[in-house]
Motif scaffolding. Structure first.
Motif, PDB file in Angstrom:
ATOM      1  N   VAL A  98     -23.837 -28.705  12.760  1.00 47.68           N
ATOM      2  CA  VAL A  98     -22.552 -29.304  12.382  1.00 47.68           C
ATOM      3  C   VAL A  98     -22.746 -30.384  11.324  1.00 47.68           C
ATOM      4  CG1 VAL A  98     -20.588 -30.679  13.192  1.00 47.68           C
ATOM      5  CG2 VAL A  98     -21.444 -28.797  14.586  1.00 47.68           C
ATOM      6  N   GLN A  99     -23.748 -31.235  11.529  1.00 48.43           N
ATOM      7  CA  GLN A  99     -23.929 -32.400  10.659  1.00 48.43           C
ATOM      8  C   GLN A  99     -24.289 -32.023   9.232  1.00 48.43           C
ATOM      9  OE1 GLN A  99     -26.443 -35.416  12.347  1.00 48.43           O
ATOM     10  NE2 GLN A  99     -26.816 -36.400  10.388  1.00 48.43           N
ATOM     11  N   ILE A 100     -25.213 -31.086   9.050  1.00 51.70           N
ATOM     12  CA  ILE A 100     -25.657 -30.744   7.693  1.00 51.70           C
ATOM     13  C   ILE A 100     -24.538 -30.123   6.856  1.00 51.70           C
ATOM     14  CG2 ILE A 100     -27.223 -29.279   6.353  1.00 51.70           C
ATOM     15  CD1 ILE A 100     -29.369 -29.812   8.408  1.00 51.70           C
ATOM     16  N   PRO A 101     -23.822 -29.082   7.355  1.00 48.56           N
ATOM     17  CA  PRO A 101     -22.716 -28.539   6.542  1.00 48.56           C
ATOM     18  C   PRO A 101     -21.641 -29.587   6.244  1.00 48.56           C
ATOM     19  CG  PRO A 101     -23.292 -27.020   8.308  1.00 48.56           C
ATOM     20  CD  PRO A 101     -24.018 -28.292   8.577  1.00 48.56           C
ATOM     21  N   MET A 102     -21.353 -30.461   7.202  1.00 45.18           N
ATOM     22  CA  MET A 102     -20.353 -31.506   6.990  1.00 45.18           C
ATOM     23  C   MET A 102     -20.808 -32.465   5.891  1.00 45.18           C
ATOM     24  SD  MET A 102     -18.711 -34.079   9.846  1.00 45.18           S
ATOM     25  CE  MET A 102     -20.227 -35.045  10.036  1.00 45.18           C
ATOM     26  N   TRP A 103     -22.076 -32.867   5.946  1.00 46.68           N
ATOM     27  CA  TRP A 103     -22.646 -33.783   4.944  1.00 46.68           C
ATOM     28  C   TRP A 103     -22.610 -33.147   3.556  1.00 46.68           C
ATOM     29  CZ3 TRP A 103     -26.904 -33.708   1.667  1.00 46.68           C
ATOM     30  CH2 TRP A 103     -27.352 -34.939   1.172  1.00 46.68           C
ATOM     31  N   VAL A 104     -22.970 -31.888   3.472  1.00 49.39           N
ATOM     32  CA  VAL A 104     -22.972 -31.177   2.185  1.00 49.39           C
ATOM     33  C   VAL A 104     -21.550 -31.045   1.647  1.00 49.39           C
ATOM     34  CG1 VAL A 104     -23.430 -28.960   1.055  1.00 49.39           C
ATOM     35  CG2 VAL A 104     -25.116 -29.929   2.641  1.00 49.39           C
TER      36      VAL A 104
END
Length: 275
Positions: A121-127
């Motif tokens: 969840v965190q990586i796609p949101m950050w990107v």
């Protein structure tokens, strides 16, 4: 140029514009608030969920060890009766142990893969947010928003569309990320070879992100720093015994009643800081 055509990026763009319009904050403050909001509303609950799973897994280890010893004895007995070679006996032991462990994971609802949900969840949101800020900075989204960004900064980075030339934000980002990595590493008593490699990878990545942050629009560097700083705060918060109880994270053998003192002590010991 940055993330045009991607639905999650467009959602992030709309969310940023809506947040700034609703609060009336200058863009630099809206970016900081957006990072804090996403970290608190999305990743903090997922981090607490991850903490519950990891605690359950740690508490399972004594039972797994006991069952493994019993299974090894049973396989040894059956192996002698049936004339198994050492290779065959080892195969049956590993296969049955894996079955037992899987059953325990199902019983306690703590399969290790579930602990990776935070990352997915965190990586796609950050990107997505990073690309949305890039679009806002270069005018891909809206030229009016780009104009607002060009005058929406503060202190030494007044223009959010330009790179942060002093390198203060990029270096601060690198230091915060390194601190996150080191605190995580210091909390591990027994470290596997893979964990050592992963820790070194993230150390290198933290350093590499410094020149990267110095070349992108300062709106992105500000978001990255704000997100990492809030993430560091949440990581420290999740060390608190009181907060862990509020999140229903089970007690484990490795839990400490004085986690912050232990972290400072570990830093002092590892890096030979003199009092």
């Amino acid at each position: 140029m940055c993330g045009k055509g991607s639905a999650p990026v467009h959602w992030a763009e709309d969310g940023l514009v809506a947040l700034q319009a609703a609060t009336g904050l200058p863009w630099w403050a809206a970016i900081v608030c957006g990072a804090a909001l996403l970290r608190t509303a999305v990743t903090l609950p997922l981090a607490a969920h991850q903490g519950r799973l990891l605690a359950k897994l740690e508490n399972l280890q004594p039972e797994i060890k006991k069952l493994a010893e019993h299974l090894r004895y049973e396989v040894s007995v059956h192996g002698r009766q049936l004339g198994w070679s050492e290779k065959v006996a080892r195969f049956h032991f590993k296969r049955n142990l894996q079955r037992i462990i899987t059953e325990l994971y199902i019983r306690d609802n703590c399969h290790p893969f579930k602990a990776t949900l935070l990352v997915w969840v965190q990586i796609p949101m950050w990107v997505s947010v990073s690309l949305a800020l890039c679009n806002c900075s270069v005018g891909t989204m809206d030229s009016e928003v780009q104009e607002q960004f060009s005058a929406g900064g503060v202190l030494w980075f007044r223009d959010l569309t330009a790179p942060e030339s002093t390198w203060i934000l990029p270096v601060a980002l690198g230091l915060v990320n390194l601190l996150i990595v080191e605190i995580f590493a210091l909390q591990k008593r027994e470290v596997s070879r893979f964990q050592k490699l992963a820790t070194n990878f993230f150390r290198v990545l933290s350093i590499v992100m410094i020149p990267v942050a110095a070349t992108v629009p300062s709106s992105m560097a500000l978001y990255w720093f704000s997100s990492s700083f809030v993430g560091l705060s949440h990581n420290l918060l999740l060390c608190s015994p009181t907060f862990r109880r509020l999140c229903f994270i089970p007690r484990t053998k490795s839990d400490s009643e004085t986690p912050y003192r232990d972290i400072v002590s570990a830093f002092t010991t590892k890096y030979n800081f003199k009092k």
